[in-house]
Design an enzyme around this catalytic site. Sequence first.
Site, PDB file in Angstrom:
ATOM      1  N   CYS A  78       0.828  -1.214   0.000  1.00 34.49           N
ATOM      2  CA  CYS A  78       0.000   0.000   0.000  1.00 34.49           C
ATOM      3  C   CYS A  78       0.863   1.266   0.000  1.00 34.49           C
ATOM      4  CB  CYS A  78      -0.984  -0.056   1.155  1.00 34.49           C
ATOM      5  SG  CYS A  78      -2.396   1.029   0.905  1.00 34.49           S
ATOM      6  N   HIS A 170      -3.277  -5.216   1.779  1.00 33.05           N
ATOM      7  CA  HIS A 170      -2.592  -5.497   3.050  1.00 33.05           C
ATOM      8  C   HIS A 170      -2.729  -6.959   3.475  1.00 33.05           C
ATOM      9  CE1 HIS A 170      -2.046  -1.254   4.432  1.00 33.05           C
ATOM     10  NE2 HIS A 170      -3.095  -1.039   3.677  1.00 33.05           N
ATOM     11  N   GLU A 172      -1.026  -8.416   5.590  1.00 33.75           N
ATOM     12  CA  GLU A 172      -0.729  -8.496   7.032  1.00 33.75           C
ATOM     13  C   GLU A 172      -1.961  -8.245   7.894  1.00 33.75           C
ATOM     14  OE1 GLU A 172      -0.195  -5.973   5.142  1.00 33.75           O
ATOM     15  OE2 GLU A 172      -0.369  -4.098   6.261  1.00 33.75           O
TER      16      GLU A 172
HETATM   17  N1  GLN Z   1      -3.491   6.454   1.246  1.00 32.40           N
HETATM   18  C1  GLN Z   1      -2.185   6.146   1.766  1.00 32.40           C
HETATM   19  C2  GLN Z   1      -1.107   6.914   1.005  1.00 32.40           C
HETATM   20  O1  GLN Z   1      -1.369   7.480  -0.033  1.00 32.40           O
HETATM   21  C3  GLN Z   1      -1.912   4.665   1.705  1.00 32.40           C
HETATM   22  C4  GLN Z   1      -2.866   3.938   2.593  1.00 32.40           C
HETATM   23  C5  GLN Z   1      -2.369   2.656   3.164  1.00 32.40           C
HETATM   24  O2  GLN Z   1      -1.172   2.401   3.222  1.00 32.40           O
HETATM   25  N2  GLN Z   1      -3.279   1.871   3.673  1.00 32.40           N
HETATM   26  O3  GLN Z   1      -0.024   6.959   1.446  1.00 32.40           O
END
Ligand code: GLN
Length: 187
Positions: A78, A170, A172
């Site tokens: 992410c 994710h 995890e």
């Molecule tokens: N929206 C976050 C970003 O742009 C990422 C979100 C996440 O890691 N769950 O950094």
Amino acid sequence: MIVGVLALQGAVREHMNMISRIGATPLAVKTRDELKKIDALILPGGESTTIGKLMTEFNLKDEIIRRAKEGMPVWGTCAGMILLAKHIVNQENTHLDLMDIWVRRNAYGSQLDSFIAEKRVEGVSEKPIPMVFIRAPYVEKVGSGVKILSEIDGKVVAAREGNLLATAFHPELTDDLSFHRYFIEKM
Ligand code: GLN
């Protein structure tokens, strides 16, 4: 095998638990000395702008780039995927500038901020994997050396380029160890 989790902000403990569960040794990484001890590194989810800024302030950025270019496996989940990318289509700053992917931040917009999908990922798991997306990015385009591992609705959500792995979701935050196993055993 010692697997570091960059521990500046975000979902650190969850990754560390998964690493322990598959029999590797997790290490929370905040310093350059800790970076020297690890064999692989996970960049967790969180807020990519915050982690990116802290990575520079903690003097870790250059060393992560150096180790990654030497071949250390690095996996970004992410926000971590955003940090890994060479191109962020809706933001000026890039961070580690390592992986040849074009990433859109907060790509699913406010209505679909967070959702869960389920899909089998060839080469990673025999069974469908739960994919938790939280204000997630996706990959709009990949360079020629990048292997697409998974797509949801035509958008790339998991990809690999040599020793670099990126997932928009994710693992995890689920009970499924497939991606952690893949990262530790197949990269
Ligand atoms: N929206 C976050 C970003 O742009 C990422 C979100 C996440 O890691 N769950 O950094």
